[in-house]
Design an enzyme around this catalytic site. Structure first.
Site, PDB file in Angstrom:
ATOM      1  N   LYS A 197     -12.691  10.898  -7.913  1.00 55.52           N
ATOM      2  CA  LYS A 197     -12.132  11.691  -9.013  1.00 55.52           C
ATOM      3  C   LYS A 197     -12.404  11.044 -10.374  1.00 55.52           C
ATOM      4  O   LYS A 197     -12.814  11.713 -11.317  1.00 55.52           O
ATOM      5  CB  LYS A 197     -10.621  11.870  -8.830  1.00 55.52           C
ATOM      6  CG  LYS A 197     -10.211  12.665  -7.625  1.00 55.52           C
ATOM      7  CD  LYS A 197      -8.709  12.890  -7.586  1.00 55.52           C
ATOM      8  CE  LYS A 197      -7.906  11.600  -7.554  1.00 55.52           C
ATOM      9  NZ  LYS A 197      -8.138  10.809  -6.310  1.00 55.52           N
ATOM     10  N   ARG A 239      -7.710  -4.273  -6.411  1.00 51.10           N
ATOM     11  CA  ARG A 239      -6.398  -3.716  -6.705  1.00 51.10           C
ATOM     12  C   ARG A 239      -5.541  -3.645  -5.448  1.00 51.10           C
ATOM     13  O   ARG A 239      -6.025  -3.344  -4.361  1.00 51.10           O
ATOM     14  CB  ARG A 239      -6.537  -2.314  -7.308  1.00 51.10           C
ATOM     15  CG  ARG A 239      -7.141  -2.314  -8.689  1.00 51.10           C
ATOM     16  CD  ARG A 239      -7.219  -0.950  -9.334  1.00 51.10           C
ATOM     17  NE  ARG A 239      -7.028   0.196  -8.486  1.00 51.10           N
ATOM     18  CZ  ARG A 239      -7.498   1.402  -8.764  1.00 51.10           C
ATOM     19  NH1 ARG A 239      -8.210   1.588  -9.867  1.00 51.10           N
ATOM     20  NH2 ARG A 239      -7.270   2.421  -7.974  1.00 51.10           N
ATOM     21  N   ARG A 293       0.393  15.936  -8.119  1.00 49.54           N
ATOM     22  CA  ARG A 293       0.255  15.524  -6.726  1.00 49.54           C
ATOM     23  C   ARG A 293       1.172  16.310  -5.796  1.00 49.54           C
ATOM     24  O   ARG A 293       1.054  16.185  -4.581  1.00 49.54           O
ATOM     25  CB  ARG A 293       0.543  14.030  -6.599  1.00 49.54           C
ATOM     26  CG  ARG A 293      -0.464  13.169  -7.348  1.00 49.54           C
ATOM     27  CD  ARG A 293      -0.307  11.720  -7.005  1.00 49.54           C
ATOM     28  NE  ARG A 293      -1.366  10.923  -7.610  1.00 49.54           N
ATOM     29  CZ  ARG A 293      -1.719   9.718  -7.189  1.00 49.54           C
ATOM     30  NH1 ARG A 293      -1.107   9.183  -6.150  1.00 49.54           N
ATOM     31  NH2 ARG A 293      -2.677   9.056  -7.790  1.00 49.54           N
ATOM     32  N   ARG A 319     -14.084  -1.620  -2.831  1.00 48.96           N
ATOM     33  CA  ARG A 319     -14.078  -1.344  -4.273  1.00 48.96           C
ATOM     34  C   ARG A 319     -13.462  -2.521  -5.025  1.00 48.96           C
ATOM     35  O   ARG A 319     -12.452  -3.075  -4.622  1.00 48.96           O
ATOM     36  CB  ARG A 319     -13.296  -0.058  -4.549  1.00 48.96           C
ATOM     37  CG  ARG A 319     -13.285   0.352  -6.010  1.00 48.96           C
ATOM     38  CD  ARG A 319     -12.826   1.782  -6.171  1.00 48.96           C
ATOM     39  NE  ARG A 319     -11.528   2.047  -5.550  1.00 48.96           N
ATOM     40  CZ  ARG A 319     -10.995   3.250  -5.427  1.00 48.96           C
ATOM     41  NH1 ARG A 319     -11.665   4.304  -5.864  1.00 48.96           N
ATOM     42  NH2 ARG A 319      -9.815   3.416  -4.860  1.00 48.96           N
ATOM     43  N   ARG A 340      -1.681   5.996   1.326  1.00 55.02           N
ATOM     44  CA  ARG A 340      -1.970   6.918   0.222  1.00 55.02           C
ATOM     45  C   ARG A 340      -2.670   8.176   0.733  1.00 55.02           C
ATOM     46  O   ARG A 340      -2.422   9.278   0.234  1.00 55.02           O
ATOM     47  CB  ARG A 340      -2.822   6.223  -0.845  1.00 55.02           C
ATOM     48  CG  ARG A 340      -2.092   5.089  -1.569  1.00 55.02           C
ATOM     49  CD  ARG A 340      -3.023   4.304  -2.457  1.00 55.02           C
ATOM     50  NE  ARG A 340      -3.496   5.115  -3.573  1.00 55.02           N
ATOM     51  CZ  ARG A 340      -4.625   4.878  -4.226  1.00 55.02           C
ATOM     52  NH1 ARG A 340      -5.422   3.893  -3.859  1.00 55.02           N
ATOM     53  NH2 ARG A 340      -4.976   5.654  -5.246  1.00 55.02           N
TER      54      ARG A 340
END
Length: 204
Positions: A10, A149, A84, A123, A160
């Protein structure tokens, strides 16, 4: 508006679109992380976010309301990963209605869960610039100080994804019923996906 599970791309696609359309990218994730880094989130909310949980709607909607009133949003904007839930979508309707605006297109990026997990686990972010790299497909140059992260760790990513799937059970039909939802295959290189996204948008 761009929606999709964590790791679907996104942020990357939002950046491409915003540059082409000269509109701001509004990411609640970035806004919340900035608030967390600045110590502006209460400890309990910061812990909840680090564990992959959803924050209270009133917290997120307040951030969005304030941001959409900024001058750079007058000619349009792109929401990255928000709303969301259908409750947030309804709250967003109220915010936009007060400003005489509305969402014209919702693009849903679709990527299989196994690929999402690999994308997130590998990532990394440049600590200085925030630029995102992937250790396999897009490794950073030498000397870059990287950060993994906390919400990109595998256990958190799985949570998630589960949150997203539970959310979209209602959210996507919410926008599909309005005739504004466009589903896009998010598997492929960045430019290929960007072309698919552009194909479902109204002419510039």
């Amino acid at each position: 508006m761009l929606v999709g599970p964590p790791g679907a791309g996104k942020g990357t696609q939002a950046g491409i679109l915003c540059e082409r359309l000269s509109i701001p990218q509004i990411s609640t994730g970035d806004m919340l992380r900035a608030a967390q880094a600045a110590g502006e989130l209460p400890g309990e909310l910061a812990r909840q976010m680090a564990e992959g949980g959803l924050l209270p709607d009133e917290v997120v909607l307040e951030l969005i309301d304030k941001r959409l009133r900024a001058d750079d949003c007058r000619d349009g904007f792109l929401l990255d990963g928000f709303p969301r839930t259908t409750a947030q979508a309804t709250g967003l309707d109220g915010i936009l209605g007060n400003q005489g605006a509305a969402i014209d297109v919702v693009v849903a990026l679709e990527v299989p869960a196994n690929q999402l997990i690999e994308r997130a686990v590998y990532r990394r972010a440049d600590k200085k610039t925030g630029k995102i790299y992937h250790l396999k497909s897009n490794p950073p140059p030498a000397g870059v100080e990287l950060e993994h992260r906390s919400d990109d760790h595998e256990d958190v990513v799985r949570q998630r994804i589960e949150n997203y799937e539970a959310m979209t059970a209602e959210l996507l039909p919410f926008y599909e019923a309005r005739g504004v939802l466009r589903r896009v295959d998010g598997v492929g290189d960045v430019q290929t996906v960007a072309e698919r996204v552009r194909a479902v948008l109204p002419p510039d």
